[in-house]
Design a protein around this motif. Structure first.
Motif, PDB file in Angstrom:
ATOM      1  N   ILE A   1       0.898  -1.208   0.031  1.00 53.93           N
ATOM      2  CA  ILE A   1      -0.118   0.108   0.168  1.00 53.93           C
ATOM      3  C   ILE A   1       0.977   1.395   0.165  1.00 53.93           C
ATOM      4  O   ILE A   1       1.717   1.505   1.038  1.00 53.93           O
ATOM      5  CB  ILE A   1      -0.972  -0.040   1.176  1.00 53.93           C
TER       6      ILE A   1
ATOM      7  N   LEU B   1       1.681   5.125  -0.061  1.00 53.55           N
ATOM      8  CA  LEU B   1       1.674   6.256   0.967  1.00 53.55           C
ATOM      9  C   LEU B   1       2.126   7.619   0.039  1.00 53.55           C
ATOM     10  O   LEU B   1       3.006   7.480  -0.423  1.00 53.55           O
ATOM     11  CB  LEU B   1       2.224   6.501   2.176  1.00 53.55           C
TER      12      LEU B   1
ATOM     13  N   LEU C   1      -2.461   5.192  -1.327  1.00 44.93           N
ATOM     14  CA  LEU C   1      -3.356   6.371  -0.334  1.00 44.93           C
ATOM     15  C   LEU C   1      -2.953   7.747  -0.503  1.00 44.93           C
ATOM     16  O   LEU C   1      -1.826   8.085  -0.272  1.00 44.93           O
ATOM     17  CB  LEU C   1      -3.087   5.687   1.229  1.00 44.93           C
TER      18      LEU C   1
ATOM     19  N   LYS D   1      -8.379   7.335   0.210  1.00 47.93           N
ATOM     20  CA  LYS D   1      -8.032   8.135   1.292  1.00 47.93           C
ATOM     21  C   LYS D   1      -7.926   7.005   2.707  1.00 47.93           C
ATOM     22  O   LYS D   1      -8.405   6.125   2.627  1.00 47.93           O
ATOM     23  CB  LYS D   1      -9.168   9.162   1.761  1.00 47.93           C
ATOM     24  N   VAL D   2      -7.433   7.704   3.523  1.00 50.59           N
ATOM     25  CA  VAL D   2      -6.840   6.735   4.858  1.00 50.59           C
ATOM     26  C   VAL D   2      -7.813   6.059   5.520  1.00 50.59           C
ATOM     27  O   VAL D   2      -7.932   5.052   5.922  1.00 50.59           O
ATOM     28  CB  VAL D   2      -5.868   7.710   5.715  1.00 50.59           C
TER      29      VAL D   2
ATOM     30  N   ALA E   1      -9.382   3.519   3.505  1.00 52.06           N
ATOM     31  CA  ALA E   1      -8.809   2.660   3.527  1.00 52.06           C
ATOM     32  C   ALA E   1      -8.958   1.686   4.941  1.00 52.06           C
ATOM     33  O   ALA E   1      -8.783   0.533   5.103  1.00 52.06           O
ATOM     34  CB  ALA E   1      -7.236   2.785   3.472  1.00 52.06           C
TER      35      ALA E   1
END
Length: 203
Positions: free
Chosen positions: A5, A7, A114, A135-136, A139
């Protein structure tokens, strides 16, 4: 299967300034750890932070980022005409970083991306990969549900064998060895002799 994932650079920069984002990201990190997934960063994100004169406590931030895995990518999105035609060429160096990060998920070098950037999310929709760009907070909901579904499943070593980008990975889940030549298949032979379990191959 194990997921990478990615960032977004802006999340790394905003985490300490945005308390709500920080709380959600920390909880997400714990959930991903329980699922044996990995948070990863792009080398360009690190470079962008290093060159940004407005970043406070830069050394502290860079030290924290070292706890994340760094992805290896050998592809330039500017060479992909179909990709650029859909989202346009980046207008500045910051847009170029965003383009490279988005291309990683478009090119299946990572599983999710993300970001809190509305423009990037809009581009993901144009590329038809909105299901992989979150978006965080989104997620966190998604992976908490994955953890709930996984709870109660059997335990024991699980062998992995899959390809991500130009590299193959093989070994016990969470402890894979990467390779990019035929010698790596000796690892597979060794693992099948010493661990009685099933290989799985992620999509």
């Amino acid at each position: 299967f194990i997921m990478d994932i990615l960032l977004d650079t802006h999340i790394l920069l905003q985490k300490d300034a945005d308390r709500e984002l920080s709380v959600h990201l920390q909880e997400l990190i714990e959930v991903l750890s329980d699922l044996n997934h990995r948070l990863v960063v792009h080398p360009l994100s690190i470079k962008e932070i290093q060159e940004d004169k407005n970043v406070r406590e830069k050394n502290v931030l860079l030290s924290r980022i070292k706890s994340y895995s760094k992805i290896r990518t050998e592809h330039d999105p500017l060479d992909d005409d179909a990709f650029i035609q859909k989202i346009g060429r980046p207008e500045n160096k910051w847009d170029q970083v965003d383009t490279c990060l988005l291309y990683c998920v478009y090119n299946s070098e990572v599983d999710f991306f993300l970001t809190e950037d509305r423009d990037v999310i809009k581009q993901a929709a144009e590329l038809k990969i909105s299901n992989k760009v979150m978006k965080v907070k989104e997620a966190l909901r998604y992976f908490k549900e994955q953890k709930r579904k996984r709870s109660g499943s059997g335990t024991g070593p699980v062998l992995c064998f899959y390809k991500k980008g130009e590299h193959w990975y093989v070994g016990e889940k969470g402890k894979e060895v990467s390779f990019n030549d035929m010698n790596g298949f000796s690892y597979i032979y060794f693992q099948t002799l010493h661990i009685k379990t099933n290989f799985f191959q992620p999509l």
